[in-house]
Enzyme design. Structure first.
Site, short mmCIF file in Angstrom:
data_model
loop_
_atom_site.label_atom_id
_atom_site.label_comp_id
_atom_site.label_asym_id
_atom_site.label_seq_id
_atom_site.Cartn_x
_atom_site.Cartn_y
_atom_site.Cartn_z
N GLY A 29 0.82 -1.21 0.00
CA GLY A 29 0.00 0.00 0.00
C GLY A 29 0.84 1.25 0.00
N VAL A 30 0.24 2.33 -0.46
CA VAL A 30 0.89 3.64 -0.42
C VAL A 30 -0.10 4.64 0.14
CG1 VAL A 30 1.88 5.51 -1.78
CG2 VAL A 30 2.39 3.18 -2.38
N GLY A 31 0.31 5.37 1.17
CA GLY A 31 -0.54 6.43 1.72
C GLY A 31 0.02 7.77 1.31
N SER A 33 2.08 9.88 2.92
CA SER A 33 3.53 10.03 3.13
C SER A 33 4.15 8.71 3.57
CB SER A 33 3.78 11.09 4.20
OG SER A 33 3.12 10.70 5.38
N ALA A 34 3.45 7.61 3.30
CA ALA A 34 3.96 6.32 3.78
C ALA A 34 3.83 5.23 2.73
CB ALA A 34 3.17 5.91 5.02
N ASP A 146 -10.53 10.37 10.74
CA ASP A 146 -10.24 9.96 9.36
C ASP A 146 -10.92 8.62 9.07
OD1 ASP A 146 -9.22 10.43 6.87
OD2 ASP A 146 -7.18 9.77 7.34
N1 LIG Z 1 -1.63 -3.62 8.90
C1 LIG Z 1 -1.91 -3.76 7.62
N2 LIG Z 1 -2.09 -4.98 7.09
C2 LIG Z 1 -2.38 -5.12 5.77
N3 LIG Z 1 -2.50 -4.11 4.89
C3 LIG Z 1 -2.31 -2.88 5.36
C4 LIG Z 1 -2.00 -2.63 6.73
N4 LIG Z 1 -1.89 -1.29 6.90
C5 LIG Z 1 -2.11 -0.74 5.70
N5 LIG Z 1 -2.36 -1.68 4.76
C6 LIG Z 1 -2.63 -1.48 3.32
O1 LIG Z 1 -1.89 -0.36 2.89
C7 LIG Z 1 -2.77 0.64 2.35
C8 LIG Z 1 -2.18 2.01 2.65
O2 LIG Z 1 -2.28 2.26 4.04
P1 LIG Z 1 -1.95 3.66 4.73
O3 LIG Z 1 -2.40 3.58 6.12
O4 LIG Z 1 -0.56 4.07 4.49
O5 LIG Z 1 -2.70 4.69 3.86
P2 LIG Z 1 -4.22 5.09 3.73
O6 LIG Z 1 -4.86 5.09 5.07
O7 LIG Z 1 -4.88 4.26 2.66
O8 LIG Z 1 -4.02 6.52 3.15
P3 LIG Z 1 -3.88 7.88 3.91
O9 LIG Z 1 -2.43 8.21 3.81
O10 LIG Z 1 -4.77 8.73 3.10
O11 LIG Z 1 -4.35 7.72 5.31
C9 LIG Z 1 -4.14 0.35 2.97
O12 LIG Z 1 -5.18 0.81 2.15
C10 LIG Z 1 -4.11 -1.16 3.12
O13 LIG Z 1 -4.61 -1.83 1.97
#
Ligand SMILES: Nc1ncnc2c1ncn2[C@@H]1O[C@H](COP(=O)(O)OP(=O)(O)OP(=O)(O)O)[C@@H](O)[C@H]1O
Length: 513
Positions: A29-31, A33-34, A146
């Protein structure tokens, strides 16, 4: 072992605090900043974990948020809340090691396998589990801020957990604590800073000068319900920035939203429409609490987690496969969306020279199961202003609704909407003013900053380089932003001090008489 015991098990196990103990397997996954990876913890029998690797170079403000996210996660303990194993610094990044939720987020599930949304009984299970987490969080004095399908994760047993506490806030945190904007209003503590993801943001968060509280999470849950039901949240066919402008300024018909719904024949139960309508009441005081929502008839025949395993997880590609697929399909827009459609829409908006009227609120139409905008009726009360090259009609007269927990009739000043106000509409308050615009623009600015950072991260990730000049410009911008934040914080502290002085002198004078 019970589910609860199993969920709390990781608390007793100490995960190593060095990156060499982990082997990265895949990107999942990509958020903003992560980057999130699937990995194994080698000294712990190669236990599978998820590692969120966060870029710390972004800004000091972000670092505060990150510290908060990890601190919050470590203090909370509930079966529906994702608890981190540990976190530590690796170079310029923070690694947060978490339990691996093998099915990933609901957002990634929907975008890969349920583009028209999930079946209603499955939505009920997800919402109920999420409400359990929210009820716990709110009782602890925390707002998540959020709530969206992207932050609701599922594991292979159908267990649902709320994640991502990056922008969460404690309503009891003192003003000198984390430095969030707060205002004390009618003896209640209210937050005033703009946080969250625009599509899911409650109106009072965008109009953040009025203050907001726990009920902002309930609005976002309502939007999440629509997201789960239709495959995407309202206005999401537009890019974030555009949706926000539309949300606060433009005549927007929900037939536009209809146009983007793929399955137009989908029917939902009355109970589902009713619960969503109650979450999407414009007046926060009229939205039920998480605890109350859990008693709603919608959950009366709610099935167990097995339903999710059978109907959602069965045959679902793995989270890493889905991520790879999405990346290939949508390129930079990893979260998945119709780029062509967006560009088209954007172009349409840009070329629009017709007069745009600002909405004064939102109605949730239970029968149509949609949000409808409300427009001020009297055209003589509007004037034309220029905004970013677009013509916007701005209200001269501002109808201020009674906001906040004290309630009050919020229907004042709102007229009929051409062809959109149907039976079952809930009337909502109207408040459109200069501050609204500023609030909206602040969200817009934040969203643009985030998108810019995201693109820079992706360039680096794909082996490209951000030029030295660009880096310097970014550094200067970051510092200016920090300076602005500091100024804003100082201003708030001064105001708070003035307010306290006022209170003290009032109390002192009161004693003397
Ligand atoms: N603990 C986890 N186990 C499995 N997949 C995960 C986990 N945490 C995150 N992911 C996957 O990574 C993706 C990105 O997560 P992340 O929390 O970085 O961003 P986000 O919440 O989608 O975006 P934002 O930065 O807008 O909050 C998620 O949509 C999910 O599919």
């Amino acid at each position: 072992m019970s589910q609860e015991q199993e969920d709390q098990e990781p608390k007793r196990v100490k995960f190593p605090l060095d990156s060499n103990s982990y082997k990265i397997l895949n990107e999942i996954g990509v958020g903003v900043s992560a980057v999130v990876y699937k990995a194994v913890c080698i000294p712990m029998n190669s236990t599978v974990v998820a590692i969120k690797s966060i870029d710390l170079d972004q800004s000091r403000a972000d670092f505060d948020n990150l510290r908060w996210e990890t601190k919050t996660m470590s203090l909370l303990s509930h079966p529906n809340i994702l608890k981190a194993h540990c976190s530590f610094i690796v170079g310029s990044r923070l690694w947060v090691v978490m339990p691996f939720m093998s099915a990933g987020s609901l957002q990634s599930i929907i975008s890969s396998s349920f583009p028209d949304g999930l079946p209603e009984p499955c939505i009920a299970v997800v919402l109920k589990e999420t409400l359990n987490a929210l009820s716990y969080l709110h009782n602890q004095g925390h707002l998540h801020r959020d709530i969206k399908a992207g932050n609701i994760l599922i594991d292979s047993n159908g267990r649902v957990k709320l994640a991502d506490f990056g922008v969460s806030a404690s309503i009891y945190e003192s003003i000198t604590g984390r430095g969030w904007g707060q205002s004390s209003c009618s003896s209640r503590l209210m937050l005033t800073d703009v946080a969250g993801t625009p599509y899911w943001m409650a109106p009072e968060v965008i109009h953040s000068h009025t203050g907001y509280s726990f009920k902002a999470d309930i609005w976002s849950l309502g939007i999440t319900a629509l997201e789960l039901a239709h495959g995407r949240p309202p206005l999401s066919h537009l890019p974030l920035s555009k949706s926000l402008i539309v949300k606060i300024t433009k005549r927007f018909r929900f037939s536009d939203y209809e146009k983007h719904k793929k399955d137009k024949s989908k029917k939902f139960s009355k109970a589902f429409k009713d619960i969503v309508a109650s979450c999407l009441d414009q007046d926060p005081s009229k939205r039920p609490s998480a605890e109350k929502l859990l008693k709603h008839p919608f959950f009366k025949n709610c099935k167990g987690l097995d339903l999710l395993v059978k109907n959602v997880l069965n045959g679902l590609p793995s989270v890493e496969e889905r991520f790879k697929e999405n990346k290939a399909l949508y390129g930079l827009d990893i979260k998945g969306s119709d780029n062509a459609e967006e560009e088209d829409e954007e172009e349409k908006c840009d070329n629009e020279i017709v007069k745009i009227r600002r909405i004064s609120g939102w109605n949730f139409n239970e029968e149509g199961f949609e949000l409808h905008p409300v427009f001020p009726t009297d055209d003589s009360l509007v004037k034309q202003v220029r905004f970013g090259g677009e013509s916007i009609i701005q209200d001269k007269k501002v109808e201020l609704s009674e906001s906040g927990e004290s309630g009050g009739d919020s229907s004042g000043g709102i007229g009929d909407i051409e062809g959109s106000k149907g039976k079952g509409d809930r009337e909502i308050g109207g408040f459109v003013d200069k501050e609204t615009m500023v609030g909206g623009l602040m969200v817009l600015k934040k969203s643009l900053d985030e998108q810019r950072q995201k693109v820079a991260n992706l360039i680096v990730m794909l082996g490209g380089e951000v030029s030295r000049d660009e880096q310097l410009v970014q550094a200067v911008e970051r510092l200016s932003m920090e300076l602005e934040n500091e100024k804003h914080k100082n201003f708030e502290l001064e105001m708070e001090l003035e307010f306290l002085k006022h209170l003290i002198s009032g109390a002192y004078n009161g004693c003397g008489t």
